[in-house]
Scaffold this active site. Structure first.
Site, PDB file in Angstrom:
ATOM      1  N   LYS A  86       0.814  -1.132  -0.037  1.00 16.19           N
ATOM      2  CA  LYS A  86       0.007  -0.086   0.076  1.00 16.19           C
ATOM      3  C   LYS A  86       0.802   1.123  -0.026  1.00 16.19           C
ATOM      4  O   LYS A  86       1.733   1.357   0.845  1.00 16.19           O
ATOM      5  CB  LYS A  86      -0.796  -0.114   1.353  1.00 16.19           C
ATOM      6  CG  LYS A  86      -1.875  -1.035   1.164  1.00 16.19           C
ATOM      7  CD  LYS A  86      -2.586  -1.419   2.367  1.00 16.19           C
ATOM      8  CE  LYS A  86      -3.734  -0.029   2.837  1.00 16.19           C
ATOM      9  NZ  LYS A  86      -4.519  -0.237   4.163  1.00 16.19           N
TER      10      LYS A  86
HETATM   11  O1  G3P Z   1      -6.628   1.165   6.115  1.00 16.47           O
HETATM   12  C1  G3P Z   1      -7.297   2.350   5.977  1.00 16.47           C
HETATM   13  C2  G3P Z   1      -8.459   2.079   6.528  1.00 16.47           C
HETATM   14  O2  G3P Z   1      -9.105   0.973   6.445  1.00 16.47           O
HETATM   15  C3  G3P Z   1      -8.698   3.010   7.781  1.00 16.47           C
HETATM   16  O3  G3P Z   1      -9.942   2.623   8.458  1.00 16.47           O
HETATM   17  O4  G3P Z   1     -11.283   2.643  10.441  1.00 16.47           O
HETATM   18  O5  G3P Z   1      -9.043   3.814  10.703  1.00 16.47           O
HETATM   19  O6  G3P Z   1     -10.871   4.838   9.074  1.00 16.47           O
HETATM   20  P1  G3P Z   1     -10.294   3.409   9.771  1.00 16.47           P
END
Ligand code: G3P
Length: 226
Positions: A86
């Site tokens: 990523k």
């Molecule tokens: O990896 C990026 C994304 O999945 C982040 O999720 O829940 O931290 O907004 P969150």
């Protein structure tokens, strides 16, 4: 549409894998930090659950392209070539994507908050663009709509890429993008379980069992009834 788990908790990942049709696991540096153990130790365990063919997503944390490339080489060496690196969609990230492409390392564009970040990642050869649905919502914009815009821009340009939509907080966000036909979503375990958690479902199943046992006998099933 592929369904991935967005987490690094090995027990939760195993539990979801046992019951749901899952295609891979995605992580980010914050998710790995929550596991509280050396990153590669956790990632190797996740790889053993995902299997050699499953997609595992691991993020580079440096801010310049050459070091991102070094991180990517190590990630793939440790975790196999079905691991996708990523890369944040910033100018140095786009530069890194060209380097990764030159070495045949699979990668995706991440940290996407705007449609053009996603489009540019696809143009740089990213297999997926990962918009952060709920985080965009929290900024006062429409995360699902941003994701749809990226999907449309990629599709209409004929680019060989698609979404790995991320950062979901509820079933409705996931449903909207599932209906839209995006390439993949990555969803936290509790949100995946919430997709089929409903009192009406539980009540229907309990009624089927009690009706059946009323005629077949307590504890009987189709395996051992008369
Ligand atoms: O990896 C990026 C994304 O999945 C982040 O999720 O829940 O931290 O907004 P969150």
């Amino acid at each position: 549409m592929k369904l991935c788990i967005d987490d690094a908790n090995v027990e939760k990942i195993r539990r979801i894998y046992e019951s749901f049709p899952v295609d891979g696991v995605s992580t980010n540096p914050s998710i790995l930090a929550k596991a509280g153990r050396p990153p590669y130790e956790v990632l190797r365990e996740i790889r053993s659950i995902v299997g050699a063919e499953g997609e595992l997503f691991v993020q580079a944390v440096s801010l310049n392209a050459e070091t991102m490339l070094e991180e990517a080489r190590r990630i793939v060496r440790e975790l196999g070539d079905t691991t996708l690196v990523k890369i944040p969609c910033i100018p140095e990230g786009f530069k890194a994507m060209a380097l990764l492409r030159g070495e045949g390392i699979r990668f995706i564009g991440t940290a996407i908050y705007t449609p053009m970040q996603g489009f540019l990642a696809a143009k740089c050869g990213a297999e997926y663009a990962a918009p952060y649905i709920n985080r965009i919502d929290n900024l006062g914009f429409d995360g699902v709509q941003v994701a749809k815009d990226i999907h449309d821009a990629i599709t209409r340009s004929g680019l060989d890429s698609g979404l790995l939509a991320a950062s979901f907080k509820n079933s409705q966000q996931v449903l909207e993008l599932t209906k839209y036909g995006v390439k993949a979503v990555t969803v936290a375990p509790d949100v995946i379980e919430g997709l089929v958690k409903n009192a009406a479902i539980d009540a229907a199943i309990a009624k089927f069992i009690s009706d059946f046992q009323g005629v077949a006998g307590e504890g009987r099933t189709m395996a051992d009834c008369g």
